[in-house]
Design a protein around this motif. Structure first.
Motif, PDB file in Angstrom:
ATOM      1  N   ASN A 119       0.814  -1.216   0.000  1.00 47.43           N
ATOM      2  CA  ASN A 119       0.000   0.000   0.000  1.00 47.43           C
ATOM      3  C   ASN A 119       0.847   1.265   0.000  1.00 47.43           C
ATOM      4  OD1 ASN A 119      -2.565  -1.279   0.083  1.00 47.43           O
ATOM      5  ND2 ASN A 119      -2.209  -1.758   2.228  1.00 47.43           N
ATOM      6  N   THR A 123      -1.561   3.352   4.382  1.00 43.18           N
ATOM      7  CA  THR A 123      -2.456   2.838   5.411  1.00 43.18           C
ATOM      8  C   THR A 123      -1.965   3.309   6.772  1.00 43.18           C
ATOM      9  OG1 THR A 123      -1.200   0.786   5.695  1.00 43.18           O
ATOM     10  CG2 THR A 123      -2.971   0.779   4.042  1.00 43.18           C
ATOM     11  N   ASP A 145      -3.974  -1.817   9.125  1.00 37.18           N
ATOM     12  CA  ASP A 145      -3.949  -1.252   7.769  1.00 37.18           C
ATOM     13  C   ASP A 145      -5.246  -0.540   7.393  1.00 37.18           C
ATOM     14  OD1 ASP A 145      -1.356  -2.184   7.399  1.00 37.18           O
ATOM     15  OD2 ASP A 145      -2.028  -4.066   6.500  1.00 37.18           O
ATOM     16  N   ILE A 147      -7.516   2.128   5.747  1.00 40.50           N
ATOM     17  CA  ILE A 147      -7.421   2.989   4.571  1.00 40.50           C
ATOM     18  C   ILE A 147      -8.759   3.688   4.415  1.00 40.50           C
ATOM     19  CG2 ILE A 147      -8.051   1.271   2.832  1.00 40.50           C
ATOM     20  CD1 ILE A 147      -5.540   2.729   1.313  1.00 40.50           C
ATOM     21  N   TYR A 174     -10.127  -1.955   6.159  1.00 45.09           N
ATOM     22  CA  TYR A 174      -8.924  -2.388   6.860  1.00 45.09           C
ATOM     23  C   TYR A 174      -8.742  -3.876   6.594  1.00 45.09           C
ATOM     24  CZ  TYR A 174     -12.761  -3.621   9.864  1.00 45.09           C
ATOM     25  OH  TYR A 174     -13.957  -4.110  10.320  1.00 45.09           O
ATOM     26  N   THR A 175      -7.606  -4.399   6.986  1.00 39.91           N
ATOM     27  CA  THR A 175      -7.318  -5.817   6.756  1.00 39.91           C
ATOM     28  C   THR A 175      -8.071  -6.686   7.751  1.00 39.91           C
ATOM     29  OG1 THR A 175      -5.128  -5.200   5.948  1.00 39.91           O
ATOM     30  CG2 THR A 175      -5.465  -7.511   6.517  1.00 39.91           C
TER      31      THR A 175
END
Length: 188
Positions: A119, A123, A145, A147, A174-175
């Motif tokens: 990324n 992020t 992470d 975003i 996000y993750t």
């Protein structure tokens, strides 16, 4: 002789309900936002189930990949628009700026010099700390992470007789998120 069954309701270990205002929010790359956050959600989490057909009825099998809902916040906009501008720059930079001057002016905040990831450092990790009625932190939800994917409008009006303050909403992908308790042990 019949056996007597005693029905009991166990007493809970905690009798205080969670208060709506018992939280604080932090996005690592935007510290100027933390003080102003008014609402935040702990996003949903679910599994996509697989349907198995049988001659009689369909049977569902548990999924193996969690799906996380979006993180949404509402915040008061400070009078210098610093917190709004930080989010604006972030979403604009992710969506590609108009020229290299913008890239250079925002690069110091957003690009991680010591971290290379897919990324490009756009992020940021974040967290929501949940507090007891005595303002003692009990759980922290960590987002990996984050975003930004939406920044709401600013509604300005001149027809108010009382002082009202401008709020704005922002949405994030996000993750994943994890939750840890006050002793830093992960809750699974």
């Amino acid at each position: 002789m019949s056996e007597t069954i005693e029905l009991t309701c166990p007493n809970p270990s905690t009798v205080n309900p969670l208060q709506l205002s018992g939280f604080s929010m932090n996005i690592n790359k935007i510290p100027e936002l933390s003080f102003w956050v008014q609402t935040a959600n702990i996003p949903s989490i679910d599994l996509t189930n697989t349907e198995q057909s049988t001659p009689f009825t369909n049977v569902y099998q548990a999924g193996d990949k969690p799906n996380f809902g979006d993180l949404s916040i509402t915040f008061l906009v400070d009078e210098n628009l610093d917190n709004y501008t930080a989010l604006y720059e972030w979403i604009y930079l992710v969506g590609f700026p108009q020229n290299y001057t913008q890239v250079q002016s925002w690069k110091s905040r957003w690009w991680d010099k010591d971290k290379f990831d897919s990324n490009f450092g756009l992020t940021s990790d974040g967290s929501i700390t949940i507090k007891t009625s005595n303002a003692r932190p009990i759980r922290t939800v960590y987002f990996k992470d984050l975003i930004i994917n939406s920044l709401g409008e600013l509604l300005l009006t001149s027809d108010q007789t009382e002082t009202q303050y401008v709020t704005c909403t922002a949405g994030f992908k996000y993750t994943y998120w994890t939750m840890e308790n006050s002793t830093q042990e992960a809750i699974q």
